[in-house]
Design a protein around this motif. Structure first.
Motif, PDB file in Angstrom:
ATOM      1  N   GLU A 222       0.855  -1.182   0.000  1.00 51.59           N
ATOM      2  CA  GLU A 222       0.000   0.000   0.000  1.00 51.59           C
ATOM      3  C   GLU A 222       0.896   1.239   0.000  1.00 51.59           C
ATOM      4  OE1 GLU A 222      -2.291   0.020   3.570  1.00 51.59           O
ATOM      5  OE2 GLU A 222      -0.540   0.093   4.878  1.00 51.59           O
ATOM      6  N   PRO A 223       0.367   2.392  -0.464  1.00 55.29           N
ATOM      7  CA  PRO A 223       1.176   3.621  -0.412  1.00 55.29           C
ATOM      8  C   PRO A 223       1.611   3.932   1.008  1.00 55.29           C
ATOM      9  CG  PRO A 223      -0.696   3.928  -1.864  1.00 55.29           C
ATOM     10  CD  PRO A 223      -0.910   2.603  -1.164  1.00 55.29           C
ATOM     11  N   THR A 224       2.854   4.307   1.160  1.00 56.29           N
ATOM     12  CA  THR A 224       3.412   4.636   2.464  1.00 56.29           C
ATOM     13  C   THR A 224       4.242   5.905   2.334  1.00 56.29           C
ATOM     14  OG1 THR A 224       4.740   3.769   4.310  1.00 56.29           O
ATOM     15  CG2 THR A 224       5.455   3.208   2.087  1.00 56.29           C
ATOM     16  N   THR A 225       4.451   6.598   3.421  1.00 57.38           N
ATOM     17  CA  THR A 225       5.180   7.864   3.399  1.00 57.38           C
ATOM     18  C   THR A 225       6.678   7.618   3.555  1.00 57.38           C
ATOM     19  OG1 THR A 225       3.285   9.031   4.352  1.00 57.38           O
ATOM     20  CG2 THR A 225       5.419  10.116   4.501  1.00 57.38           C
ATOM     21  N   VAL A 226       7.466   8.309   2.727  1.00 54.45           N
ATOM     22  CA  VAL A 226       8.920   8.188   2.792  1.00 54.45           C
ATOM     23  C   VAL A 226       9.524   9.573   2.953  1.00 54.45           C
ATOM     24  CG1 VAL A 226       8.892   6.147   1.317  1.00 54.45           C
ATOM     25  CG2 VAL A 226       9.255   8.390   0.284  1.00 54.45           C
ATOM     26  N   GLU A 227      10.744   9.625   3.437  1.00 57.14           N
ATOM     27  CA  GLU A 227      11.515  10.860   3.429  1.00 57.14           C
ATOM     28  C   GLU A 227      12.216  10.969   2.077  1.00 57.14           C
ATOM     29  OE1 GLU A 227      11.577  13.272   5.751  1.00 57.14           O
ATOM     30  OE2 GLU A 227      10.024  12.093   6.773  1.00 57.14           O
ATOM     31  N   VAL A 228      12.287  12.176   1.546  1.00 59.75           N
ATOM     32  CA  VAL A 228      12.899  12.350   0.220  1.00 59.75           C
ATOM     33  C   VAL A 228      14.174  13.179   0.345  1.00 59.75           C
ATOM     34  CG1 VAL A 228      10.693  12.133  -0.943  1.00 59.75           C
ATOM     35  CG2 VAL A 228      11.521  14.402  -0.324  1.00 59.75           C
ATOM     36  N   SER A 229      15.149  12.843  -0.517  1.00 56.38           N
ATOM     37  CA  SER A 229      16.428  13.545  -0.502  1.00 56.38           C
ATOM     38  C   SER A 229      17.162  13.233  -1.795  1.00 56.38           C
ATOM     39  CB  SER A 229      17.276  13.083   0.700  1.00 56.38           C
ATOM     40  OG  SER A 229      17.570  11.700   0.597  1.00 56.38           O
ATOM     41  N   GLY A 230      18.271  13.915  -2.001  1.00 54.97           N
ATOM     42  CA  GLY A 230      19.167  13.559  -3.077  1.00 54.97           C
ATOM     43  C   GLY A 230      19.023  14.363  -4.346  1.00 54.97           C
ATOM     44  N   LEU A 231      19.752  13.919  -5.351  1.00 51.39           N
ATOM     45  CA  LEU A 231      19.956  14.659  -6.582  1.00 51.39           C
ATOM     46  C   LEU A 231      18.668  14.936  -7.342  1.00 51.39           C
ATOM     47  CD1 LEU A 231      22.348  15.736  -8.340  1.00 51.39           C
ATOM     48  CD2 LEU A 231      22.320  13.517  -9.500  1.00 51.39           C
ATOM     49  N   ALA A 232      17.742  13.993  -7.331  1.00 51.05           N
ATOM     50  CA  ALA A 232      16.522  14.111  -8.141  1.00 51.05           C
ATOM     51  C   ALA A 232      15.296  14.483  -7.331  1.00 51.05           C
ATOM     52  CB  ALA A 232      16.264  12.803  -8.884  1.00 51.05           C
ATOM     53  N   ALA A 233      15.510  14.963  -6.098  1.00 51.49           N
ATOM     54  CA  ALA A 233      14.373  15.209  -5.214  1.00 51.49           C
ATOM     55  C   ALA A 233      13.441  16.296  -5.729  1.00 51.49           C
ATOM     56  CB  ALA A 233      14.864  15.570  -3.812  1.00 51.49           C
ATOM     57  N   ASP A 234      13.957  17.239  -6.525  1.00 53.03           N
ATOM     58  CA  ASP A 234      13.081  18.315  -6.978  1.00 53.03           C
ATOM     59  C   ASP A 234      12.024  17.815  -7.946  1.00 53.03           C
ATOM     60  OD1 ASP A 234      14.917  17.864  -9.045  1.00 53.03           O
ATOM     61  OD2 ASP A 234      14.870  19.963  -9.693  1.00 53.03           O
ATOM     62  N   SER A 235      12.327  16.779  -8.735  1.00 53.86           N
ATOM     63  CA  SER A 235      11.336  16.291  -9.692  1.00 53.86           C
ATOM     64  C   SER A 235      10.740  14.939  -9.323  1.00 53.86           C
ATOM     65  CB  SER A 235      11.950  16.200 -11.097  1.00 53.86           C
ATOM     66  OG  SER A 235      13.066  15.345 -11.108  1.00 53.86           O
ATOM     67  N   LEU A 236      11.466  14.115  -8.575  1.00 54.36           N
ATOM     68  CA  LEU A 236      10.962  12.783  -8.206  1.00 54.36           C
ATOM     69  C   LEU A 236      10.580  12.692  -6.735  1.00 54.36           C
ATOM     70  CD1 LEU A 236      13.493  10.435 -10.077  1.00 54.36           C
ATOM     71  CD2 LEU A 236      11.440  11.553 -10.957  1.00 54.36           C
ATOM     72  N   GLY A 237      10.599  13.806  -6.025  1.00 49.71           N
ATOM     73  CA  GLY A 237      10.523  13.761  -4.570  1.00 49.71           C
ATOM     74  C   GLY A 237       9.140  13.769  -3.967  1.00 49.71           C
ATOM     75  N   ALA A 238       8.245  12.910  -4.408  1.00 47.98           N
ATOM     76  CA  ALA A 238       6.944  12.766  -3.741  1.00 47.98           C
ATOM     77  C   ALA A 238       7.120  11.904  -2.489  1.00 47.98           C
ATOM     78  CB  ALA A 238       5.936  12.128  -4.679  1.00 47.98           C
ATOM     79  N   ARG A 239       6.555  12.351  -1.379  1.00 45.94           N
ATOM     80  CA  ARG A 239       6.651  11.550  -0.151  1.00 45.94           C
ATOM     81  C   ARG A 239       5.831  10.274  -0.247  1.00 45.94           C
ATOM     82  NH1 ARG A 239       5.541  15.703   4.827  1.00 45.94           N
ATOM     83  NH2 ARG A 239       7.012  17.372   4.262  1.00 45.94           N
ATOM     84  N   THR A 240       4.722  10.331  -0.985  1.00 48.34           N
ATOM     85  CA  THR A 240       3.821   9.191  -1.120  1.00 48.34           C
ATOM     86  C   THR A 240       3.435   9.037  -2.580  1.00 48.34           C
ATOM     87  OG1 THR A 240       2.907   9.677   1.065  1.00 48.34           O
ATOM     88  CG2 THR A 240       1.666   8.144  -0.317  1.00 48.34           C
ATOM     89  N   VAL A 241       3.535   7.836  -3.114  1.00 49.87           N
ATOM     90  CA  VAL A 241       3.132   7.622  -4.498  1.00 49.87           C
ATOM     91  C   VAL A 241       1.622   7.790  -4.618  1.00 49.87           C
ATOM     92  CG1 VAL A 241       2.716   5.118  -4.340  1.00 49.87           C
ATOM     93  CG2 VAL A 241       3.540   6.122  -6.488  1.00 49.87           C
ATOM     94  N   GLY A 242       1.157   8.252  -5.771  1.00 52.79           N
ATOM     95  CA  GLY A 242      -0.266   8.445  -5.972  1.00 52.79           C
ATOM     96  C   GLY A 242      -1.049   7.145  -5.888  1.00 52.79           C
ATOM     97  N   ALA A 243      -2.271   7.234  -5.386  1.00 47.12           N
ATOM     98  CA  ALA A 243      -3.112   6.043  -5.249  1.00 47.12           C
ATOM     99  C   ALA A 243      -3.387   5.398  -6.604  1.00 47.12           C
ATOM    100  CB  ALA A 243      -4.425   6.419  -4.559  1.00 47.12           C
ATOM    101  N   LEU A 244      -3.616   6.223  -7.622  1.00 41.42           N
ATOM    102  CA  LEU A 244      -3.892   5.681  -8.948  1.00 41.42           C
ATOM    103  C   LEU A 244      -2.666   4.984  -9.525  1.00 41.42           C
ATOM    104  CD1 LEU A 244      -5.952   8.645 -10.453  1.00 41.42           C
ATOM    105  CD2 LEU A 244      -6.835   6.409  -9.757  1.00 41.42           C
ATOM    106  N   ALA A 245      -1.508   5.585  -9.360  1.00 44.51           N
ATOM    107  CA  ALA A 245      -0.274   4.968  -9.850  1.00 44.51           C
ATOM    108  C   ALA A 245      -0.004   3.655  -9.139  1.00 44.51           C
ATOM    109  CB  ALA A 245       0.895   5.928  -9.666  1.00 44.51           C
TER     110      ALA A 245
END
Length: 318
Positions: A222-245
């Motif tokens: 199930e979708p879960t919350t993560v901490e985001v960091s690193g080189l691609a965080a500005d474009s890939l940095g969602a804390r939780t993936v979308g329910a539809l995805a």
């Protein structure tokens, strides 16, 4: 899940493909030469890059933005969105093209080049919060005040259907592909592509170790919350993936891999050195899985790699 928030069907994506055809670019593909891929173990039969960073506003996001705006009328209050930058640019560009007011919220980690692009497209821009989740919270509060229509960056059926048109176009151009490697942030792109193809192609989702929202969700069920960091965080940095995805990935057997920041940086350099193509870290993440060995194709496998974002400072490639 209500029909309003249901996963798009292949027919929905096909309709979107027709709807936005005059508004978006049909981006090219490049078949890589074997000499360019000596680092890939065992050697796939072919590697085809889909150059979606050449789309309007520098990413695939224009597809979803145009589909959402064209699918139903927009009031005088206009549209509002939260974004790491690429979705906001797409919404601003599409809104300007269609004569619609746009207001965009971006987090502090968004690149200044992306913020400048937003303003250049005529949007009202607010820099709020340390990451996408905080920008979205501020955006939703503002929407309650203005009545503007929210265009979610990755968890809205019209957005997924628009992003999924990339997959339809890709398989028209390269119908023999076995496997598609696609980078993931909030999941609108991979979810839309999975919904469009409904299992007809193997899809491998690629995230960085600092932005593992889908990877963790699939592991947890199930979708879960993560901490985001690193080189691609500005474009890939969602804390939780979308329910539809998440639903699309689980239903259609999308696989998940993680890569490190250095592999992403190497993929950016490879794209520039070998192909003279510029891509931001998030846009090169899928390629990083192939070049680093995180994804190891079978001998004779025909692999497609989506290059999907070019909104960065080009001097970073020097």
């Amino acid at each position: 899940m209500s029909a309003q928030h249901a996963l798009p069907t292949p027919e929905d994506v096909a309709d979107a493909h027709i709807r936005i055809a005059d508004s978006v670019r049909r981006t090219p593909t490049i078949l890589c030469e074997p000499s360019d891929l000596l680092s890939v173990a065992d050697g796939p039969a072919s590697v085809t890059l889909k150059l979606e960073q050449m789309q309007h506003t520098g990413s695939f996001k224009a597809r979803g933005a145009f589909n959402a705006l064209l699918a139903q009328p927009v009031t005088e209050a206009g549209v509002i969105a939260a974004s790491g930058g690429n979705h906001g640019a797409a919404v601003a560009y599409a809104a300007r093209s269609l004569g619609v007011r746009a207001e965009i919220f971006v987090p502090e980690i968004s690149h200044p080049a992306k913020q400048a692009r937003l303003r250049g497209y005529g949007a009202e821009v607010h820099v709020v919060g340390r990451d996408f989740a905080e920008a979205l919270e501020a955006c939703e509060a503002r929407r309650a005040q203005t009545g503007a229509r929210l265009l979610h960056a990755y968890d809205q059926p019209e957005i997924l259907a628009g992003q999924g048109t990339c997959a339809l176009e890709w398989v028209e151009q390269a119908p023999d592909l076995d496997t598609l490697l696609i980078a993931v942030g909030g999941g609108g792109l991979v979810g839309g592509c999975a919904a469009a193809l409904a299992g007809a192609k193997r899809i491998v989702a690629v995230e960085t170790q600092g932005t593992p929202a889908l990877n963790r969700a699939l592991a947890a069920g199930e979708p879960t919350t993560v901490e985001v960091s690193g080189l691609a965080a500005d474009s890939l940095g969602a804390r939780t993936v979308g329910a539809l995805a998440f639903e699309a990935a689980a239903r259609f057997g999308v696989e998940s891999l993680l890569v490190g920041d250095e592999a992403v940086r190497d993929a950016q350099r490879w794209l520039w050195d070998r192909m003279r193509q510029a891509a931001e870290p998030g846009g090169a993440t899928a390629l990083a899985a192939l070049l680093s060995g995180a994804y190891q194709p079978a001998p004779g496998e025909r692999v497609g790699v989506l290059v999907c974002g070019a909104n960065m400072d080009p001097t970073s490639l020097a």
